[in-house]
Design a protein around this motif. Structure first.
Motif: not given
Length: 311
Positions: A98, A101, A260-261, A264, A278, A281-282, A285
């Motif tokens: 993460v 990214w 992840w949220w 964000r 996203q 990306q998730l 990860s």
């Protein structure tokens, strides 16, 4: 990946000789639906359709790696302290991805593509040479660039930065070689009797080239790749009730999405607003610790037999 990671390396192919030839009916139904949609001229590359395909590959694909910790407890005898250290290591690797990214997304993108190639390559046990398996795994990504190079390039840029367009060009240049290796794998699978698998993969690669990238990837990842691994996981965790098994996958997948949220929310400027970017990306990860954990377990199991202890 689950199979090769949670059985001793010297025996995992003998234990599950048909590892690469399992195709579930849901795949043929999904493939037929996409073919009909394409023939009818439905806008599969429009935002609503792309968002729907994104939800499919996250909702249907993320759970297949959600059982790592349960399999860890089942496969290797660890006390509570060691288990928590292993869980901490898993989370730490995911957090590193993460942070990559957020800080050096181009590095994260290259790492993601490499890990995805290795992971998908493990679906090709009929290819004995490891580099050939990686090439076949990379073909899943490369195939989309043949028919939709600009879309793939735009996705890479959204996930990373403008320099990622060069990565897309490299993937496109490698596409003929990776697809040739895949064709060899399909022929070998057919000759070895895995004809359903060979036919399914051949059709899948045609659709990966023809369909918009997210729709093609969702077909492969959710309906061809993930169901087989979920079935293998279910077999290894067979003493779990079905409700508990489903609940475990749903809970762990939900925690990943919430994590992840949360990131964000903490640093919104560090992420592209695109839902598709996203989502990938998730996926990246959690894919990296998923692969590393399976490699670690494989080394542990060289000296320790598979255990069927209770979770």
């Amino acid at each position: 990946m689950v199979t090769s990671a949670y059985l001793p390396p010297s025996s995992h192919r003998r234990a599950l000789p048909g590892r690469g030839d399992v195709v579930y009916p849901i795949y043929w139904i999904a493939a037929a639906a996409l073919i009909v949609a394409a023939l009818l001229g439905l806008p599969l590359n429009q935002p609503a359709a792309v968002a729907g395909a994104t939800l499919v590959f996250i909702g249907g694909g993320l759970p297949h790696g959600a059982y790592d910790i349960a399999l860890l407890r089942r496969s290797v005898a660890l006390n509570r302290s060691a288990l928590w250290r292993a869980v901490g290591g898993y989370v730490a690797v995911a957090m590193v991805m993460v942070l990559l990214w957020m800080t050096v997304p181009l590095v994260a993108l290259v790492l993601f593509l490499a890990v995805a190639s290795v992971h998908f390559g493990e679906d090709w046990p009929m290819l004995e040479e490891p580099l050939l398996r990686v090439a076949a795994g990379a073909a899943v990504i490369a195939a989309a660039t043949i028919g939709h190079r600009e879309d793939v390039s735009a996705l890479f840029v959204a996930m990373s930065d403008p320099r990622a367009a060069v990565i897309a060009q490299i993937v496109t240049a490698a596409a003929p070689v990776t697809l040739l290796v895949t064709m060899v794998g399909i022929v070998l699978a057919w000759r070895e009797g895995s004809r359903d698998w060979a036919a399914a993969m051949a059709l899948c690669f045609v659709l990966l080239v023809a369909l918009p990238p997210v729709a093609g990837f969702a077909l492969f990842f959710v309906f061809l790749h993930s169901p087989r691994h979920l079935a293998q996981t279910r077999a290894l965790l067979r003493d779990m009730t079905l409700v508990r098994w489903i609940g475990t996958g749903a809970l762990l997948s939900g925690l990943v999405i919430l994590g992840w949220w949360g990131m964000r929310i903490i640093a919104p400027s560090r992420f592209d607003p695109s839902v598709v970017a996203q989502a990938f990306q998730l996926l990246a990860s959690v894919a990296v610790p998923h692969l590393l954990l399976s490699r670690w377990l494989e080394r542990r199991l060289i000296a320790a037999p598979f255990s069927e202890g209770k979770t």
